[in-house]
Design a protein around this motif. Structure first.
Motif, mmCIF file in Angstrom:
data_model
loop_
_atom_site.group_PDB
_atom_site.id
_atom_site.type_symbol
_atom_site.label_atom_id
_atom_site.label_comp_id
_atom_site.label_asym_id
_atom_site.label_seq_id
_atom_site.Cartn_x
_atom_site.Cartn_y
_atom_site.Cartn_z
ATOM 1 N N GLU A 194 3.321 0.691 3.191
ATOM 2 C CA GLU A 194 3.001 -0.441 4.068
ATOM 3 C C GLU A 194 3.116 -1.730 3.263
ATOM 4 O O GLU A 194 2.428 -1.906 2.250
ATOM 5 C CB GLU A 194 1.604 -0.309 4.652
ATOM 6 C CG GLU A 194 1.237 -1.459 5.577
ATOM 7 C CD GLU A 194 -0.175 -1.354 6.122
ATOM 8 O OE1 GLU A 194 -0.564 -2.239 6.912
ATOM 9 O OE2 GLU A 194 -0.896 -0.405 5.749
ATOM 10 N N LYS A 228 2.137 -5.223 2.576
ATOM 11 C CA LYS A 228 1.030 -6.121 2.919
ATOM 12 C C LYS A 228 1.507 -7.566 3.013
ATOM 13 O O LYS A 228 1.251 -8.251 3.993
ATOM 14 C CB LYS A 228 -0.087 -6.000 1.880
ATOM 15 C CG LYS A 228 -0.614 -4.585 1.677
ATOM 16 C CD LYS A 228 -1.199 -4.019 2.957
ATOM 17 C CE LYS A 228 -2.499 -4.699 3.334
ATOM 18 N NZ LYS A 228 -3.108 -4.085 4.528
ATOM 19 N N ASP A 266 0.864 -1.177 0.000
ATOM 20 C CA ASP A 266 0.000 0.000 0.000
ATOM 21 C C ASP A 266 0.898 1.223 0.000
ATOM 22 O O ASP A 266 1.794 1.346 0.847
ATOM 23 C CB ASP A 266 -0.892 0.029 1.242
ATOM 24 C CG ASP A 266 -2.019 -0.989 1.164
ATOM 25 O OD1 ASP A 266 -2.235 -1.548 0.079
ATOM 26 O OD2 ASP A 266 -2.672 -1.220 2.205
#
Length: 272
Positions: A227, A229, A175
């Motif tokens: 981020e 994942k 992300d």
């Protein structure tokens, strides 16, 4: 040496020098003092060179008598030459009459690493060739020749395993929170390129880490937060994916990008 000479209290007293005086202000290039310091410096340099050469000779002799270490096998594999025979009772090639470019072309193994397994008493040698700037496995014919070469040069009793295969496939989903003033597709494309470049430019048999990839993405213009994942890898000789828990070393020694998913999220919207 000149500075130490000028700081010496006995010298200052003998020559009537003021503290902090410069050597060049009081002694010319042809002065006895300057020549004396030059001779001393030259002698010190000569001794240092002789000691360095002696150390190199001793190291070479030690290398010749101790059991060969993994680095020796890596270097020897990198020196493997296509279509050439070793000199009789030797682990070296006769390269007389060959130019540097001819030698380089004959050395078809462009990447190699030798890793010793403490549990299995096995020396694993990973190799790869290179074409068009891309790493890839050696042909079946070259692999057979390389195995014969390793069997000829290796120490008696050393068990070896040659790894010459297609790269591991790397997949990930991240992300990316981006500056909302920018076009998401442009930032996404840059992020995908950054991931591909990071994966393809890892050192041979280098360790991949999720943290390092996130750090690389953070350098992309417009990226605010990244981020991870999830990330996975699959070796060419495996059918199942391996979840990457923070880090992994590719089985083949190198990666190729697989499914790269970059989810774009506007940073300002999330912050609000």
């Amino acid at each position: 040496m000149a500075a130490e000479w000028m700081r010496n209290e006995a010298v200052q007293e003998r020559y009537g020098l003021a503290s902090g005086a410069s050597f060049g202000d009081h002694f010319g290039p042809a002065s006895v003092e300057n020549m004396m310091l030059y001779v001393m410096a030259a002698c010190a340099w000569t001794v240092e060179r002789l000691l360095g050469e002696h150390r190199a000779e001793v190291t070479e002799q030690i290398e010749a008598i101790i059991p060969h270490r993994p680095k020796w096998y890596r270097d020897k594999v990198l020196h493997f030459m296509e279509g050439k025979e070793l000199k009789e009772d030797s682990d070296e090639y006769d390269t007389a009459g060959m130019s540097e470019s001819e030698i380089e072309r004959a050395r078809v193994v462009k990447h190699a690493v030798a890793v010793e397994s403490r549990d299995a008493s096995l020396l694993t040698i990973k190799v790869a060739g290179e074409s068009g700037g891309k790493r890839g496995p050696l042909s079946a014919e070259l692999e057979r020749s390389l195995k014969a070469y390793i069997a000829e040069i290796k120490d008696a009793g050393v068990r070896t395993a040659l790894v010459n295969m297609l790269p591991d496939t790397f997949n990930c989903e991240v992300d990316v929170y981006y500056n909302a003033m920018l076009q998401p597709e442009a930032v996404r494309a840059e992020c995908a390129t950054a991931i591909t470049e990071y994966i393809e430019n890892l050192p041979f048999n280098g360790e991949y880490t999720n943290m390092a990839l996130v750090d690389r993405l953070q350098t992309v213009s417009g990226v605010r937060v990244v981020e991870m994942k999830h990330s996975t890898a699959r070796a060419a000789n495996e059918s199942t994916l391996t979840e990457i828990d923070a880090r992994i070393t590719p089985a083949a020694g190198y990666f190729t990008p697989g499914v790269i998913t970059v989810n774009m999220k506007a940073y300002n919207e999330q912050a609000g």
